[in-house]
Design an enzyme around this catalytic site. Structure first.
Site, PDB file in Angstrom:
ATOM      1  N   ASN A   8       0.871  -1.176   0.000  1.00 18.00           N
ATOM      2  CA  ASN A   8       0.000   0.000   0.000  1.00 18.00           C
ATOM      3  C   ASN A   8       0.909   1.228   0.000  1.00 18.00           C
ATOM      4  O   ASN A   8       1.454   1.591   1.034  1.00 18.00           O
ATOM      5  CB  ASN A   8      -0.894  -0.018   1.255  1.00 18.00           C
ATOM      6  CG  ASN A   8      -1.704   1.261   1.396  1.00 18.00           C
ATOM      7  OD1 ASN A   8      -1.798   2.067   0.462  1.00 18.00           O
ATOM      8  ND2 ASN A   8      -2.295   1.465   2.567  1.00 18.00           N
ATOM      9  N   TRP A   9       1.069   1.813  -1.187  1.00 21.02           N
ATOM     10  CA  TRP A   9       1.990   2.950  -1.302  1.00 21.02           C
ATOM     11  C   TRP A   9       1.436   4.196  -0.609  1.00 21.02           C
ATOM     12  O   TRP A   9       2.153   5.169  -0.433  1.00 21.02           O
ATOM     13  CB  TRP A   9       2.263   3.258  -2.775  1.00 21.02           C
ATOM     14  CG  TRP A   9       3.124   2.248  -3.486  1.00 21.02           C
ATOM     15  CD1 TRP A   9       3.588   1.058  -2.993  1.00 21.02           C
ATOM     16  CD2 TRP A   9       3.635   2.345  -4.830  1.00 21.02           C
ATOM     17  NE1 TRP A   9       4.348   0.414  -3.948  1.00 21.02           N
ATOM     18  CE2 TRP A   9       4.394   1.174  -5.078  1.00 21.02           C
ATOM     19  CE3 TRP A   9       3.517   3.297  -5.844  1.00 21.02           C
ATOM     20  CZ2 TRP A   9       5.030   0.952  -6.311  1.00 21.02           C
ATOM     21  CZ3 TRP A   9       4.145   3.063  -7.069  1.00 21.02           C
ATOM     22  CH2 TRP A   9       4.901   1.909  -7.287  1.00 21.02           C
ATOM     23  N   LYS A  10       0.152   4.197  -0.290  1.00 18.79           N
ATOM     24  CA  LYS A  10      -0.520   5.388   0.251  1.00 18.79           C
ATOM     25  C   LYS A  10      -0.273   6.567  -0.699  1.00 18.79           C
ATOM     26  O   LYS A  10      -0.093   6.356  -1.892  1.00 18.79           O
ATOM     27  CB  LYS A  10      -0.049   5.683   1.680  1.00 18.79           C
ATOM     28  CG  LYS A  10      -0.112   4.436   2.574  1.00 18.79           C
ATOM     29  CD  LYS A  10      -0.052   4.774   4.023  1.00 18.79           C
ATOM     30  CE  LYS A  10       0.039   3.486   4.825  1.00 18.79           C
ATOM     31  NZ  LYS A  10      -0.229   3.682   6.240  1.00 18.79           N
ATOM     32  N   HIS A  88      -9.708   1.091   4.398  1.00 14.24           N
ATOM     33  CA  HIS A  88      -8.474   1.302   5.164  1.00 14.24           C
ATOM     34  C   HIS A  88      -8.782   2.222   6.344  1.00 14.24           C
ATOM     35  O   HIS A  88      -9.591   3.134   6.239  1.00 14.24           O
ATOM     36  CB  HIS A  88      -7.391   1.912   4.259  1.00 14.24           C
ATOM     37  CG  HIS A  88      -6.046   1.918   4.901  1.00 14.24           C
ATOM     38  ND1 HIS A  88      -5.677   2.856   5.838  1.00 14.24           N
ATOM     39  CD2 HIS A  88      -4.997   1.074   4.776  1.00 14.24           C
ATOM     40  CE1 HIS A  88      -4.442   2.580   6.249  1.00 14.24           C
ATOM     41  NE2 HIS A  88      -4.011   1.508   5.621  1.00 14.24           N
ATOM     42  N   GLU A  90      -7.262   4.616   7.545  1.00 14.62           N
ATOM     43  CA  GLU A  90      -7.058   6.055   7.276  1.00 14.62           C
ATOM     44  C   GLU A  90      -8.279   6.636   6.580  1.00 14.62           C
ATOM     45  O   GLU A  90      -8.671   7.778   6.838  1.00 14.62           O
ATOM     46  CB  GLU A  90      -5.773   6.250   6.456  1.00 14.62           C
ATOM     47  CG  GLU A  90      -4.543   6.014   7.322  1.00 14.62           C
ATOM     48  CD  GLU A  90      -3.299   5.571   6.565  1.00 14.62           C
ATOM     49  OE1 GLU A  90      -3.257   5.674   5.321  1.00 14.62           O
ATOM     50  OE2 GLU A  90      -2.349   5.093   7.233  1.00 14.62           O
ATOM     51  N   GLU A 160      -5.813  -5.147  10.235  1.00 11.81           N
ATOM     52  CA  GLU A 160      -4.867  -4.074  10.486  1.00 11.81           C
ATOM     53  C   GLU A 160      -5.225  -3.371  11.796  1.00 11.81           C
ATOM     54  O   GLU A 160      -6.062  -2.458  11.804  1.00 11.81           O
ATOM     55  CB  GLU A 160      -4.896  -3.058   9.337  1.00 11.81           C
ATOM     56  CG  GLU A 160      -4.452  -3.621   8.017  1.00 11.81           C
ATOM     57  CD  GLU A 160      -3.783  -2.568   7.129  1.00 11.81           C
ATOM     58  OE1 GLU A 160      -2.724  -2.873   6.581  1.00 11.81           O
ATOM     59  OE2 GLU A 160      -4.309  -1.446   7.014  1.00 11.81           O
ATOM     60  N   GLY A 166       2.035   2.075  10.836  1.00 10.20           N
ATOM     61  CA  GLY A 166       2.958   3.202  10.654  1.00 10.20           C
ATOM     62  C   GLY A 166       3.800   3.549  11.863  1.00 10.20           C
ATOM     63  O   GLY A 166       4.442   4.606  11.887  1.00 10.20           O
ATOM     64  N   SER A 204       2.890  -2.273  10.324  1.00 12.94           N
ATOM     65  CA  SER A 204       4.331  -2.309  10.587  1.00 12.94           C
ATOM     66  C   SER A 204       4.950  -3.668  10.279  1.00 12.94           C
ATOM     67  O   SER A 204       5.860  -4.114  10.988  1.00 12.94           O
ATOM     68  CB  SER A 204       4.632  -1.871  12.028  1.00 12.94           C
ATOM     69  OG  SER A 204       4.185  -0.540  12.230  1.00 12.94           O
ATOM     70  N   GLY A 225       2.598  -1.255   4.297  1.00 13.65           N
ATOM     71  CA  GLY A 225       2.631   0.181   3.991  1.00 13.65           C
ATOM     72  C   GLY A 225       4.050   0.657   3.763  1.00 13.65           C
ATOM     73  O   GLY A 225       4.635   0.462   2.697  1.00 13.65           O
ATOM     74  N   GLY A 226       4.639   1.257   4.781  1.00 11.22           N
ATOM     75  CA  GLY A 226       5.955   1.892   4.665  1.00 11.22           C
ATOM     76  C   GLY A 226       7.006   1.028   3.986  1.00 11.22           C
ATOM     77  O   GLY A 226       7.743   1.502   3.111  1.00 11.22           O
TER      78      GLY A 226
HETATM   79  C1  PEP Z   1      -1.124   0.161   6.007  1.00 10.94           C
HETATM   80  O1  PEP Z   1      -1.374   1.339   6.160  1.00 10.94           O
HETATM   81  O2  PEP Z   1      -1.853  -0.563   5.298  1.00 10.94           O
HETATM   82  C2  PEP Z   1       0.056  -0.379   6.677  1.00 10.94           C
HETATM   83  C3  PEP Z   1       0.091  -1.647   6.964  1.00 10.94           C
HETATM   84  O3  PEP Z   1       1.041   0.528   6.977  1.00 10.94           O
HETATM   85  P1  PEP Z   1       2.466   0.221   7.666  1.00 10.94           P
HETATM   86  O4  PEP Z   1       3.001  -1.057   7.071  1.00 10.94           O
HETATM   87  O5  PEP Z   1       3.327   1.398   7.306  1.00 10.94           O
HETATM   88  O6  PEP Z   1       2.216   0.087   9.130  1.00 10.94           O
END
Ligand code: PEP
Length: 245
Positions: A8-10, A88, A90, A160, A166, A204, A225-226
């Site tokens: 997920n590049w956001k 998601h 967010e 999640e 994050g 994470s 994500g990150g």
């Molecule tokens: C996400 O937002 O879907 C996610 C899993 O982010 P991160 O891996 O950065 O925690």
């Protein structure tokens, strides 16, 4: 079942940065990889490494028409998307998406042959109150209401925990195992073919914890994500999903 590792590049990327990132990705045998990118980059991603599927991060619940700013499932399908993230945390927290909207978005996605990656998960306050499965059950029930029992087996569910996204530290393997088993059993209890539903963990997930998370029963992949913005890290995670190191 084949594990899915979805990035997920956001709201990150640029034409140049995406090119560099894609140069570092390659297929991992026995693992399905996907990148969920911002809408404007879908066209750039029409050319991408073999074995890496394409996804978006949101979709309109509507088919077409006077919905300024929205992007339909049909449009995503036309640009080669196989997956779309819906619900998601967010989007739920920052853009006011409620459970019913998430259900309708999942339905719109399936109607165009896309696989919705339905995100569910509790906040820290909800966990502290002992309401983890009450919250997740409510979130899943809205999707089940919109889709029906048969179609529900076609979605991917991403657990999640909001408090693990994050921050650099995932939920523990015990917490993940407990919730994934509970989600599978919740689905089975509703009459859904639960064994067929891929359950991803997200929050994470990184190069150094992915193998431990994939070793947890009922973890059928990851939503990343990150770490999906760093090709080498995404590759380590994808190889870990395949049982490699
Ligand atoms: C996400 O937002 O879907 C996610 C899993 O982010 P991160 O891996 O950065 O925690």
């Amino acid at each position: 079942m084949t594990r899915l590792v979805a990035g997920n590049w956001k709201m990150n990327g640029s034409l140049a940065a995406n090119r560099d990132l894609l140069d570092g990705l390659m297929a991992v045998p026995g693992v399905e990889m996907a990148v969920c990118v911002p809408y404007p980059y879908l066209a750039q991603l029409l050319e991408r490494p073999a074995g890496v599927a394409l996804g978006a991060q949101d979709v309109s619940e509507f088919e077409a028409g006077a919905y300024t700013g929205e992007v339909s499932a049909g449009m995503l399908a036309e640009f080669g998307c196989r997956y779309v993230i819906v619900g998601h945390s967010e989007r739920r927290a920052l853009f006011g998406e409620d459970d019913a909207v998430v259900g309708r978005k999942a339905r719109a996605a399936l109607a165009h042959g896309l696989v919705p990656i339905v995100c569910v998960g509790e906040t820290l306050a909800e966990r502290d109150e002992g309401r983890v499965m009450a919250v997740i059950g409510r979130q899943l029930a809205a999707v089940l209401d919109a889709l029906g029992v048969a179609a529900m087996a076609q979605v991917v569910v991403a657990y999640e925990p909001v408090w693990a996204i994050g921050i650099g530290r995932s939920a523990s393997v015990e917490q993940v195992g407990e919730v994934h088993a509970a989600i599978r059993s919740w689905l089975a209890g509703q009459g859904v073919a639960a064994a067929a539903v891929r359950l991803l963990y997200g929050g994470s997930m990184k190069a150094d914890n992915a193998a431990a998370l994939f070793a947890v029963p009922d973890v059928d992949g990851g939503l990343v994500g990150g770490a999906s913005l760093v090709a080498a890290d995404f590759m380590v995670i994808s190889r870990a999903a395949g049982g490699g190191v």
